[in-house]
Write a protein that holds these residues in place. Structure first.
Motif, PDB file in Angstrom:
ATOM      1  N   LYS A   2      32.251  60.831  29.859  1.00  0.00           N
ATOM      2  CA  LYS A   2      31.459  61.542  28.874  1.00  0.00           C
ATOM      3  C   LYS A   2      29.998  61.581  29.290  1.00  0.00           C
ATOM      4  O   LYS A   2      29.510  60.671  29.935  1.00  0.00           O
ATOM      5  N   THR A  25      24.383  66.503   8.991  1.00  0.00           N
ATOM      6  CA  THR A  25      24.345  65.829  10.287  1.00  0.00           C
ATOM      7  C   THR A  25      25.039  66.662  11.355  1.00  0.00           C
ATOM      8  O   THR A  25      24.537  66.804  12.473  1.00  0.00           O
ATOM      9  N   GLU A  26      26.183  67.239  11.007  1.00  0.00           N
ATOM     10  CA  GLU A  26      26.951  68.024  11.986  1.00  0.00           C
ATOM     11  C   GLU A  26      26.171  69.248  12.451  1.00  0.00           C
ATOM     12  O   GLU A  26      26.184  69.596  13.632  1.00  0.00           O
ATOM     13  N   ALA A  29      23.270  68.135  14.712  1.00  0.00           N
ATOM     14  CA  ALA A  29      23.784  67.646  15.987  1.00  0.00           C
ATOM     15  C   ALA A  29      24.232  68.805  16.883  1.00  0.00           C
ATOM     16  O   ALA A  29      23.881  68.858  18.067  1.00  0.00           O
ATOM     17  N   ALA A  35      26.696  64.988  19.918  1.00  0.00           N
ATOM     18  CA  ALA A  35      27.810  64.620  19.057  1.00  0.00           C
ATOM     19  C   ALA A  35      27.279  64.189  17.682  1.00  0.00           C
ATOM     20  O   ALA A  35      26.278  63.472  17.594  1.00  0.00           O
ATOM     21  N   PRO A  36      27.941  64.602  16.611  1.00  0.00           N
ATOM     22  CA  PRO A  36      27.518  64.197  15.272  1.00  0.00           C
ATOM     23  C   PRO A  36      27.545  62.681  15.079  1.00  0.00           C
ATOM     24  O   PRO A  36      26.709  62.124  14.364  1.00  0.00           O
ATOM     25  N   LYS A  37      28.472  62.003  15.721  1.00  0.00           N
ATOM     26  CA  LYS A  37      28.567  60.546  15.601  1.00  0.00           C
ATOM     27  C   LYS A  37      27.301  59.884  16.144  1.00  0.00           C
ATOM     28  O   LYS A  37      26.783  58.924  15.563  1.00  0.00           O
ATOM     29  N   THR A  38      26.788  60.392  17.246  1.00  0.00           N
ATOM     30  CA  THR A  38      25.556  59.856  17.832  1.00  0.00           C
ATOM     31  C   THR A  38      24.404  59.997  16.851  1.00  0.00           C
ATOM     32  O   THR A  38      23.642  59.053  16.624  1.00  0.00           O
ATOM     33  N   SER A  40      24.601  60.338  13.625  1.00  0.00           N
ATOM     34  CA  SER A  40      24.848  59.453  12.482  1.00  0.00           C
ATOM     35  C   SER A  40      24.390  58.029  12.792  1.00  0.00           C
ATOM     36  O   SER A  40      23.810  57.344  11.935  1.00  0.00           O
ATOM     37  N   ASN A  41      24.657  57.585  14.009  1.00  0.00           N
ATOM     38  CA  ASN A  41      24.200  56.255  14.420  1.00  0.00           C
ATOM     39  C   ASN A  41      22.670  56.177  14.402  1.00  0.00           C
ATOM     40  O   ASN A  41      22.104  55.171  13.966  1.00  0.00           O
ATOM     41  N   TRP A  42      22.013  57.217  14.890  1.00  0.00           N
ATOM     42  CA  TRP A  42      20.557  57.235  14.894  1.00  0.00           C
ATOM     43  C   TRP A  42      20.007  57.228  13.473  1.00  0.00           C
ATOM     44  O   TRP A  42      18.983  56.599  13.203  1.00  0.00           O
ATOM     45  N   ARG A  44      21.359  55.865  10.826  1.00  0.00           N
ATOM     46  CA  ARG A  44      21.452  54.482  10.336  1.00  0.00           C
ATOM     47  C   ARG A  44      20.401  53.592  10.994  1.00  0.00           C
ATOM     48  O   ARG A  44      19.804  52.731  10.358  1.00  0.00           O
TER      49      ARG A  44
END
Length: 107
Positions: A2, A25-26, A29, A35-38, A40-42, A44
């Motif tokens: 990745k 978020t999506e 991103a 990636a939306p997950k990345t 989301s982590n930021w 938080r």
């Protein structure tokens, strides 16, 4: 393997501010190619640190709204002044024509 999305901390905080301002978020991103997950982590991770950035962004938005209102007011005043100027020029033209008819030799 990745691809990792790397960017400076300030850019991360700017993206977090954008999410906390009300965008999904999506959407944010995907707009920035990550990636939306990345993201989301930021969110938080930096949620507590971006309070001053959000306040600054709100102030900028308020200033833009005030400037837009002021511009609209000035535009209305300008339009009214141009209308009055046109009326005065028409009156002057009519008066010149009357003077020329009454005194043809006068300049």
């Amino acid at each position: 393997m990745k691809r990792r999305f790397r960017c400076p901390v300030q850019a991360k905080k700017d993206l977090v501010v954008e999410v906390l301002s009300g965008y999904r978020t999506e959407v944010v991103a995907r707009k920035h190619g990550m990636a939306p997950k990345t993201l989301s982590n930021w969110v938080r991770q930096y949620q507590d640190e971006v309070g001053d950035l959000m306040a600054k962004k709100r102030d900028e938005e308020e200033k833009i709204k005030e400037d837009a209102a002021k511009f609209k007011e000035l535009q209305e005043k300008y339009d009214e002044a141009m209308k009055l100027l046109g009326q005065k020029e028409l009156e002057n033209s009519i008066l010149r024509d009357l003077v020329k008819k009454k005194y043809p030799d006068w300049k």
